[in-house]
Design a protein around this motif. Structure first.
Motif, PDB file in Angstrom:
ATOM      1  N   VAL A  27       0.829  -1.118  -0.048  1.00 54.09           N
ATOM      2  CA  VAL A  27      -0.087   0.109   0.057  1.00 54.09           C
ATOM      3  C   VAL A  27       0.847   1.382   0.057  1.00 54.09           C
ATOM      4  N   PHE A  28       2.122   1.219   0.015  1.00 51.59           N
ATOM      5  CA  PHE A  28       3.056   2.147  -0.047  1.00 51.59           C
ATOM      6  C   PHE A  28       3.168   3.009   1.171  1.00 51.59           C
ATOM      7  N   LEU A  29       2.908   2.592   2.240  1.00 48.36           N
ATOM      8  CA  LEU A  29       3.028   3.178   3.479  1.00 48.36           C
ATOM      9  C   LEU A  29       4.039   2.555   4.491  1.00 48.36           C
ATOM     10  N   SER A  30       4.430   3.304   5.469  1.00 48.32           N
ATOM     11  CA  SER A  30       5.295   2.777   6.379  1.00 48.32           C
ATOM     12  C   SER A  30       4.598   1.809   7.154  1.00 48.32           C
ATOM     13  N   SER A  31       5.406   0.772   7.818  1.00 49.49           N
ATOM     14  CA  SER A  31       4.587  -0.210   8.835  1.00 49.49           C
ATOM     15  C   SER A  31       4.098   0.511  10.010  1.00 49.49           C
ATOM     16  N   PRO A  32       4.625   1.435  10.765  1.00 48.38           N
ATOM     17  CA  PRO A  32       3.818   2.153  11.755  1.00 48.38           C
ATOM     18  C   PRO A  32       2.509   2.779  11.321  1.00 48.38           C
ATOM     19  N   ALA A  33       2.483   3.339  10.013  1.00 41.14           N
ATOM     20  CA  ALA A  33       1.169   3.893   9.445  1.00 41.14           C
ATOM     21  C   ALA A  33       0.339   2.937   9.297  1.00 41.14           C
TER      22      ALA A  33
END
Length: 146
Positions: A27-33
């Motif tokens: 989804v092209f986000l960071s793991s924390p996001a």
């Protein structure tokens, strides 16, 4: 809920054990996001839990059936605790039509199914359909916007 949340939900429905890092890459986000979004979806009651899908046949439950049951409204307070206590009941829905309940069950033998139906008939009239095969296994709902 935005398109990113919907994509995360689709991934989790396909495999709830998908690592956060892998979801984040898709989804092209960071793991924390991604983790924060999942926590928000859980808090909002959109994600209600996680479970493993098991093979009934591999566990010896060869008989899968759907049972329609006509239950009088006055009997529901007695019926609901009973039906919740039966481990062979996979799902029980209150429905419209000639019958008020639709019950999905799995049993090892037709004799066990017959005993269960005999007990159900204390609550009302039944109609049973035994499953021969399943064209579509249990799957999640579409998270995509229509």
């Amino acid at each position: 809920m935005d398109q990113m949340d919907r994509k995360i939900l689709t991934i989790l429905q396909e495999n709830a054990r998908t690592p956060l890092k892998q979801i984040a890459e898709q989804v092209f986000l960071s793991s924390p996001a991604v983790s924060a979004r999942i926590e928000r979806l859980e808090a909002a009651g959109i994600i209600t839990g996680y479970q493993a899908q098991l093979s009934c046949a591999a566990l010896g439950y060869q008989i899968k059936a759907f049972i329609n049951l006509e239950v009088e409204p006055s009997r529901k307070p007695e019926f609901y605790p009973y039906i919740e206590s039966v481990p062979n009941v996979m799902e029980c829905d209150c429905v419209t039509g000639d019958y008020s309940m639709l019950i999905k069950v799995a049993f090892r033998t037709t004799q066990e199914l017959d005993q269960f139906i005999n007990h159900l008939q204390h609550f009302g009239r039944t109609r049973t359909q035994i499953v021969f095969s399943t064209a579509v296994e249990h799957r999640g709902v579409s998270a995509a916007e229509e």
